[in-house]
Design an enzyme around this catalytic site. Structure first.
Site, PDB file in Angstrom:
ATOM      1  N   CYS A   1       3.143  76.153  57.616  1.00 22.25           N
ATOM      2  CA  CYS A   1       1.798  75.651  57.357  1.00 22.25           C
ATOM      3  C   CYS A   1       1.106  76.517  56.307  1.00 22.25           C
ATOM      4  CB  CYS A   1       0.974  75.622  58.634  1.00 22.25           C
ATOM      5  SG  CYS A   1       0.732  77.260  59.367  1.00 22.25           S
TER       6      CYS A   1
ATOM      7  N   ASP B   1      -3.972  65.116  15.177  1.00 21.23           N
ATOM      8  CA  ASP B   1      -3.533  65.483  13.837  1.00 21.23           C
ATOM      9  C   ASP B   1      -2.954  64.215  13.211  1.00 21.23           C
ATOM     10  OD1 ASP B   1      -2.738  67.130  11.641  1.00 21.23           O
ATOM     11  OD2 ASP B   1      -0.701  67.100  12.435  1.00 21.23           O
TER      12      ASP B   1
ATOM     13  N   CYS C   1       5.089 108.888  20.299  1.00 21.96           N
ATOM     14  CA  CYS C   1       4.781 110.290  20.076  1.00 21.96           C
ATOM     15  C   CYS C   1       3.749 110.758  21.094  1.00 21.96           C
ATOM     16  CB  CYS C   1       4.256 110.533  18.657  1.00 21.96           C
ATOM     17  SG  CYS C   1       2.752 109.588  18.313  1.00 21.96           S
TER      18      CYS C   1
ATOM     19  N   CYS D   1       0.463 108.938  21.232  1.00 22.99           N
ATOM     20  CA  CYS D   1       0.514 107.663  21.962  1.00 22.99           C
ATOM     21  C   CYS D   1       0.288 107.903  23.451  1.00 22.99           C
ATOM     22  CB  CYS D   1       1.867 106.986  21.761  1.00 22.99           C
ATOM     23  SG  CYS D   1       2.206 106.468  20.076  1.00 22.99           S
TER      24      CYS D   1
ATOM     25  N   CYS E   1       0.908  80.241  56.963  1.00 18.34           N
ATOM     26  CA  CYS E   1       2.137  80.976  56.638  1.00 18.34           C
ATOM     27  C   CYS E   1       2.145  81.358  55.155  1.00 18.34           C
ATOM     28  CB  CYS E   1       3.368  80.140  56.958  1.00 18.34           C
ATOM     29  SG  CYS E   1       3.542  79.684  58.698  1.00 18.34           S
TER      30      CYS E   1
ATOM     31  N   ASP F   1      -0.354  73.517  14.080  1.00 15.05           N
ATOM     32  CA  ASP F   1      -1.577  73.190  14.805  1.00 15.05           C
ATOM     33  C   ASP F   1      -1.780  74.090  16.019  1.00 15.05           C
ATOM     34  OD1 ASP F   1      -2.454  70.955  13.225  1.00 15.05           O
ATOM     35  OD2 ASP F   1      -0.819  69.795  14.085  1.00 15.05           O
TER      36      ASP F   1
ATOM     37  N   ASP G   1       1.697  68.961  16.311  1.00 14.14           N
ATOM     38  CA  ASP G   1       3.142  69.192  16.382  1.00 14.14           C
ATOM     39  C   ASP G   1       3.493  70.524  17.019  1.00 14.14           C
ATOM     40  OD1 ASP G   1       2.571  71.067  14.448  1.00 14.14           O
ATOM     41  OD2 ASP G   1       3.505  69.961  12.808  1.00 14.14           O
TER      42      ASP G   1
END
Length: 798
Positions: free
Chosen positions: A82, A486, A16, A19, A85, A690, A686
């Site tokens: 190199c 863990d 809108c 925004c 470059c 976590d 995992d």
């Protein structure tokens, strides 16, 4: 302040006029921003701001709660030789409006960019062309490999021709120690050297001219200037030599330098190709066709024609074309090149399979779950490519040096020429020493030192199931001296079983039925254990209503008209309940390291109904992983939400003395932050529950099957849940970083030692050319030594 330019920023999320106003106000706050207009219709902001303000403008839009859409672009670049470059290409791309981030890799000759939506590939390619190089979109892997092979063949033929023409010129020098003194006539030297200088060596002149036009310098400019000086001096000496005399010519120096540089670049190209072998090996795992099954009829189709949900038949010995679930059949799968798992994995109905793995002895019917860029293999390739494209923080030093390197060398060469000449040396001696300075001072090795090591290190790590997210993660991992584990699913198998139970009313079947009802639909390992126990007893599990997760405590719901909850001791505390008659059993089971779940009736009159105890086993290799870390002088910590008794039992079995138990998921990150105060800390989990702790650590290590969450939250992902891969990941990080340091040391030392030797006349141009070529080859060869690395678990395998 930089010159103002007009930016056109795409902005998404505006719905809108308010925004648009919010975005406009945010952009006006950026220093130097003016003439700001935001168009809601085409979702674009127009703003005039200093030329270096793009990041600030994008951050302002993000801070206002909206997004600036962007995407990644990869370009293949030809002509870079190199570190200078690389810097020139990066600066050229950074000037294109809309480029947010750019990284150019000399080792694989590619540019990786993050650009605003709307930036055209043609604009990027044109900018590289203006800088003096050729860019294109990457070809399909097979086409690219064929192109590379053709280029290497052309280079090989050119090198062979240069060496054949240069050999007669250098032969008199080689036989002189044997007492043979002879020299080719001047005209013969001229005929041999000229094609090397201007036909085979034309590439140096072309690249040097492009560098000059771009007001920059590179290796080609140094080689072109140096060899042209030697060649021109020879022509001058020949033209001014007295009739009948044999002048001292330097055609052999120019020709041999060009031949040696070409040989070095060819060997370097071959070595660089080997550093990218991990990516090619992974890409080769992708099958092109699959056997689709419709109504029992098998039909061979291209992979692109498959859709999620299709049934695919995989015969013995074939690669799985998709990620999916086995619907029918029994077999084994070789997943070595994907997860690093050396032993075949059993596959039966309900098991998942990964595209690219090799089917064993049985026919399998697989239901497709992921295709194309969404497969595990595609994500692995993308992660490895991103890691190999990224720059390590240490590379910033090289970038700063490369910007001033070539101009500094040109000044040193001029000073060498003037110094020798003013000191009374013959002009030809002054020229030859200046030529030696130009030739030996090549920034090739500097540009290759870091990317070659990163490509080799991340490649060999991926081959063993260790995915390193980027060069920054690699640099942080090598400094780790604390590892926080863990417990469930990391050090233990994550597949607990019900080992004890006690119901206050003595009806254990009822206890299991009610607990099983609360756990219906849950993916938690303890839920699976309860439901398995119900199935073993043949119990019917009732329906649950109003089910809700109690974060850090358990789960609640309404079963058979009663408000129930199942959870840990913290649940009892929240409800103000005491264990009562179950206290003795609870204390005994906790002392044995069991995990407890209390079934309680909640609501207006809460009370305890029963207790279930779970047992979990240590993963194979967990004790070896902790011991290996101890041998590496790395401290291990255990961080878990489980009860202290269970945590202490696991810690005691593994020799871990520092234990943090009964920690809520939200508090794990704070615990890791506290541990970081004593040293660089890695968190191993995992990658799902976590995730906050993984993000809080200096480096997160996610164990499991390479899920999106794991790859995004962690800096390192282990493709299989073997704890021994944790010390292996830290070891390959240390070794790779050590190779970076070694390469940078040798790259700098070549120049720090070689340039003074050349300036003071201790190196002739031929020796300087050989040393320069050797520097690049040695740096890449040193990085390739990483390819022989194997994690300790593989070395110990029979």
């Amino acid at each position: 302040m930089s010159t103002p330019v007009t930016y056109h920023l795409p902005v998404s999320g505006m719905t809108c006029a308010s925004c648009a106003g919010r975005v406009e106000r945010a952009l006006r706050k950026v220093t130097g921003a003016e003439h700001v207009t935001v168009n809601l219709a085409n979702e674009q902001a127009r703003v005039q701001a200093p030329a270096d303000s793009l990041d600030a403008l994008v951050n302002a839009v993000h801070a206002a709660g909206y997004a600036v859409p962007s995407h990644t672009v990869e370009l293949q670049i030809a002509g870079m030789t190199c570190a200078s470059c690389v810097g020139r290409v990066e600066r050229a791309l950074a000037k294109v409006q809309g480029v947010l981030k750019v990284s150019v890799n000399l080792a694989n000759e590619r540019a990786h960019l993050n650009v605003l939506d709307g930036v055209q590939d043609a604009a990027l390619i044109d900018a590289i062309g203006q800088a003096g190089y050729h860019a294109s979109l990457p070809h399909a892997s097979e086409s690219e490999q064929a192109t590379t092979q053709r280029r290497l063949r052309r280079e090989r033929l050119a090198v062979a021709a240069a060496l054949l023409l240069a050999f007669p010129l250098v032969l008199p020098m080689l036989v002189q120690p044997l007492g043979l003194h002879w020299m080719l006539p001047a005209w013969a030297q001229f005929l041999l050297a000229t094609p090397v200088q201007f036909i085979l060596g034309a590439r140096f002149y072309v690249a040097a001219w492009k560098a000059v036009r771009a007001r920059s310098g590179n290796m080609d400019l140094l080689v072109a200037l140096g060899t042209s000086a030697g060649y021109g001096l020879s022509l001058y000496q020949w033209a001014n030599a007295p009739s009948g005399s044999t002048p001292h010519l330097y055609f052999e120096a120019s020709a041999v330098v060009i031949a040696l540089v070409m040989l070095g670049k060819y060997l370097e190209s071959r070595a660089k190709r080997q550093t990218a072998s991990a990516i090619r090996a992974l890409e080769a795992l992708r099958p092109e066709r699959a056997l689709r099954v419709i109504d029992g009829v098998e039909q061979e189709v291209a992979i692109a024609h498959l859709r999620v949900g299709d049934l695919v038949m995989v015969k013995p010995g074939e690669r799985f074309p998709v990620d999916g679930i086995v619907e029918d059949g029994h077999s084994h799968a070789d997943e070595a090149l994907i997860s690093g798992e050396s032993l075949p994995v059993t596959k039966q109905p309900g098991d998942s399979v990964t595209g690219g793995a090799i089917n064993g002895e049985g026919r399998l019917l697989v239901r497709t779950q992921a295709l194309g860029t969404e497969t595990v293999l595609a994500r692995i390739i993308r992660l490895v490519e991103d890691a190999q494209a990224a720059k390590a923080p240490i590379q910033k030093l090289v970038d700063r040096v490369s910007q001033v390197f070539v101009p500094a060398v040109l000044i040193l060469a001029a000073m060498t020429l003037l110094g020798w000449w003013l000191a009374g040396a013959p002009f030809e001696t002054a020229v030859i020493n200046a030529v030696a300075v130009l030739v030996i001072a090549c920034p090739c090795a500097l540009g290759l030192a870091t990317p070659a090591a990163i490509m080799a290190g991340t490649g060999v790590a991926a081959r063993h199931g260790i995915l390193i997210k980027d060069a920054e993660a690699l640099e942080r991992a090598q400094a780790v001296n604390r590892v926080v584990f863990d417990k469930t699913g990391t050090l233990t198998s994550g597949s607990p079983k019900v080992v004890h139970s006690q119901a206050l009313d003595g009806d254990s079947d009822k206890l299991y039925r009610l607990a099983g009802a609360l756990q219906r639909g849950s993916e938690h390992p303890l839920a699976k254990a309860v439901l398995d126990a119900c199935a073993d007893r043949g119990l019917r599990v009732p329906e649950v209503a109003d089910s809700q997760s109690l974060i850090g405590r358990g789960i609640a719901g309404r079963v058979d008209g009663r408000d129930l909850a199942l959870g840990n001791r913290r649940l009892l505390q929240d409800l103000g309940l005491a264990p009562g008659e179950l206290a003795a059993s609870a204390d005994a089971w906790e002392a044995q390291g069991r995990t407890l779940s209390w079934l309680v009736q909640s609501g207006t009159s809460p009370n305890v109904l029963g207790l279930i105890a779970f047992g979990d086993s240590l993963k194979p290799g967990a004790d070896q992983a902790v011991q290996t870390l101890r041998n590496q002088h790395i401290s291990s910590y255990l961080l878990t939400g489980d009860n202290r008794g269970s945590a202490m039992a696991v810690a005691a079995a593994l020799g871990i003395t520092d234990v943090y138990a009964e920690v809520l998921p939200a508090d794990k990150a704070a615990t890791v932050e506290a541990l970081k105060q004593g040293g660089a800390a890695a968190m191993v989990g995992d990658g799902v529950n976590d995730a906050p702790a993984l993000a809080a650590a200096d480096i997160g290590i996610a164990m499991g099957g390479g899920t999106d969450v794991a790859m995004q939250a962690a800096g390192i992902t282990l493709m299989r849940g073997d704890p021994r891969l944790v010390p292996a990941a830290l070891e390959i990080s240390r070794r790779t970083y050590a190779k970076i340091r070694q390469n940078l040391f040798w790259a700098f030392i070549y120049n720090l030692v070689g340039i003074p030797l050349a300036a003071f006349g201790y190196l002739n141009p031929v020796m300087a050319g050989a040393a320069m070529a050797l520097s690049s080859v040695s740096v890449v060869s040193n990085a390739l030594l990483l390819k022989a690395w194997k994690p300790a678990l593989d070395q110990e395998a029979p």
